[in-house]
Design an enzyme around this catalytic site. Structure first.
Site, mmCIF file in Angstrom:
data_model
loop_
_atom_site.group_PDB
_atom_site.id
_atom_site.type_symbol
_atom_site.label_atom_id
_atom_site.label_comp_id
_atom_site.label_asym_id
_atom_site.label_seq_id
_atom_site.Cartn_x
_atom_site.Cartn_y
_atom_site.Cartn_z
ATOM 1 N N PHE A 126 38.947 33.849 47.933
ATOM 2 C CA PHE A 126 37.681 33.457 47.509
ATOM 3 C C PHE A 126 37.479 32.289 46.479
ATOM 4 C CE2 PHE A 126 33.714 33.412 45.373
ATOM 5 C CZ PHE A 126 32.711 33.587 46.502
ATOM 6 N N ASP A 161 43.496 28.820 41.348
ATOM 7 C CA ASP A 161 42.286 29.178 40.873
ATOM 8 C C ASP A 161 42.143 30.307 40.281
ATOM 9 O OD1 ASP A 161 39.736 30.300 40.799
ATOM 10 O OD2 ASP A 161 39.384 30.001 42.976
ATOM 11 N N LYS A 208 34.823 32.315 34.855
ATOM 12 C CA LYS A 208 34.304 34.104 34.674
ATOM 13 C C LYS A 208 34.238 34.431 33.304
ATOM 14 C CE LYS A 208 33.880 36.150 39.287
ATOM 15 N NZ LYS A 208 34.387 35.165 40.463
HETATM 16 C C1 LIG Z 1 34.084 34.192 41.255
HETATM 17 C C2 LIG Z 1 35.070 33.427 41.920
HETATM 18 C C3 LIG Z 1 34.715 31.981 42.127
HETATM 19 C C4 LIG Z 1 33.429 31.427 42.234
HETATM 20 O O1 LIG Z 1 32.683 31.697 41.175
HETATM 21 P P1 LIG Z 1 31.144 31.403 40.615
HETATM 22 O O2 LIG Z 1 30.914 31.281 39.177
HETATM 23 O O3 LIG Z 1 30.503 32.572 41.231
HETATM 24 O O4 LIG Z 1 30.697 30.088 41.458
HETATM 25 C C5 LIG Z 1 35.687 31.282 42.523
HETATM 26 N N1 LIG Z 1 37.002 31.591 42.688
HETATM 27 C C6 LIG Z 1 37.506 32.585 42.303
HETATM 28 C C7 LIG Z 1 38.786 33.201 42.507
HETATM 29 C C8 LIG Z 1 36.532 33.719 41.785
HETATM 30 O O5 LIG Z 1 36.782 34.932 41.747
#
Ligand SMILES: *Cc1c(COP(=O)(O)O)cnc(C)c1O
Length: 427
Positions: free
Chosen positions: A156, A241, A276
């Protein structure tokens, strides 16, 4: 059985909030229906607890999707926000502001990257967008069609039109196709497939070290090292990420530091993406790039009106300071051991509980039937907030300040929810 205590949490009292039925009706009429929400509205929080409109108190084992790592209503963060807001909120990035420079310096120091440079933005998807654009810029400096990306199935990376194609979830792609053909996905546990997918047109490989939204699924050291060597061979950037795994959640400051990517400069990522937990709830994202990657953007290549604004930067600095002062990264490692032991005990004793996966304070209880949504609903009845990260997996991502007593209480409530669902209590 229902979550109640007699006292209210600090913060605005629930008295005066409209009833839940009215809230649900007004929401449905006023907001586009993109969210499947739980039937609860929160009005206050303190530490690992949340209070709803009816005055019920819940243990928060989701942290707003791995965001409120310091817990709710954290005084240091509230003070930093209030002080900065009273002084200066916004100027745009046409001018220098000091908090964003201090934040970039702190992130660089935490990463141990003397040549690291940051770009600050407003969310996780925006951080990944920035990293992807950086990788294209870096790639196109080598040759014009070095623009493709390799990512993992089950990953994701966001929902924007730039990050959605990288997110490895075909069901989320289908309603919005065409999304282009610049991303190749390989299985999250197939290092050979990954190595084969990277070629001279690849500008980046994007990985999470634990797939968060993909179900708290750790990615193996073999896969991570295959990604690293494929990137080095192809002149592509390794983008990790860390939007969900960064800033202590896995028991190290950055998730990659607890994998085989830790080590010398040759094994580390080229770019990390954060968001986050960085603002403990305020919207902020960041990337930090090192080496050649830090040289790919020039003035005008990327920008954001709000990114790195003084208030969110001051909040993020307070978050990093508090994590450090209270030793919460080490605490997350210890609490993660505790959580995984407690969940394994549940697997041994409770119905439906099949196994445990994840790392640190990002773990999932895997069920032997696709009833995670019912378990989450019953857990809410028992005053425990968790979520169904997959049809058969319940995610637990408590704040890093969680105590052993709260961990035990949460797992006890989760056990009660499992028993309810097993007994047919999901009606
Ligand atoms: C939550 C998440 C995103 C997206 O973040 P948003 O602030 O919702 O755009 C991207 N990468 C990872 C690994 C995530 O957990």
């Amino acid at each position: 059985m229902t979550a109640t205590t007699s006292e209210h949490l600090a913060g605005p009292s629930s008295s005066g909030a409209p009833a839940l039925a009215e809230i649900r009706e007004r929401e449905a009429a006023a907001l586009l229906p993109t969210y499947r929400r739980q039937p609860v509205a929160f009005v206050a929080g303190a530490g690992a607890r949340l209070e709803d409109t009816a005055g019920r108190i819940y243990l928060d084992f989701l942290s707003g999707l791995s965001v409120t790592a310091l817990g709710h209503a954290r005084p240091e963060v509230a003070a930093a926000i209030a002080e900065q807001a009273a002084r200066l909120v916004h100027t745009s990035n046409l001018f220098y502001t000091v908090p964003q420079i201090e934040l970039a310096e702190r992130l660089r120091a935490l990463l141990g990257w003397p040549d690291g440079k940051a770009f600050l933005c407003n969310s996780g998807a925006e951080a990944n967008e920035a990293a992807l654009k950086l990788a294209r810029r870096h790639g196109k400096r080598q040759h014009t069609d070095k623009v493709n990306v390799v990512a993992l199935e089950g990953s994701f990376h966001g929902r924007t039109l730039g990050t959605l194609p990288v997110t490895g979830n075909p069901a989320k792609h289908a309603p919005f196709e065409p999304l282009g053909d610049w991303v190749t996905h390989v299985a999250h546990d197939d290092p050979d497939a990954l190595a084969a997918a990277v070629d001279e047109r690849t500008c980046a490989v994007v990985v999470e070290v634990v797939q968060g939204e993909g179900g708290c699924r750790p990615v193996s050291d073999e896969l991570l090292l295959a990604a690293r060597s494929a990137c080095t061979r192809a002149g592509a950037l390794l983008i990790v990420d860390e939007v969900q795994t960064g800033l202590g959640r896995l028991g190290s400051w950055f998730g990659w530091q607890s994998t085989a990517l830790a080590g010398d400069a040759d094994t580390q990522p080229d770019v990390v993406c954060l968001a986050k937990a960085l603002g403990n709830g305020l919207p902020i994202g960041a990337i930090v790039a090192r080496g050649q990657a830090a040289k790919a953007f020039g003035p005008g290549d990327h920008a954001t009106t709000f990114g790195g604004g003084p208030v969110v930067s001051a909040a993020a600095l307070a978050v990093l300071e508090t994590l450090e002062r209270e030793g919460l990264v080490a605490r997350a490692a210890a609490a993660g051991e505790e959580l995984s032991a407690a969940l394994k005990a549940l697997v041994a004793s409770a119905p439906l509980a099949a196994s445990v996966r994840g790392r640190g304070l990002l773990q999932a209880l895997v069920l032997d039937a696709p009833v995670a949504a019912e378990v989450v609903a019953r857990a809410l009845d028992h005053g425990l907030i968790v979520n169904d990260v997959a049809p058969d997996a319940v995610r637990l991502a408590p704040p890093l300040i969680i105590t052993d007593a709260e961990l035990d209480e949460a797992v006890r409530r989760l056990g009660a929810a499992l028993a309810d669902v097993d007994a047919g209590g999901s009606a």
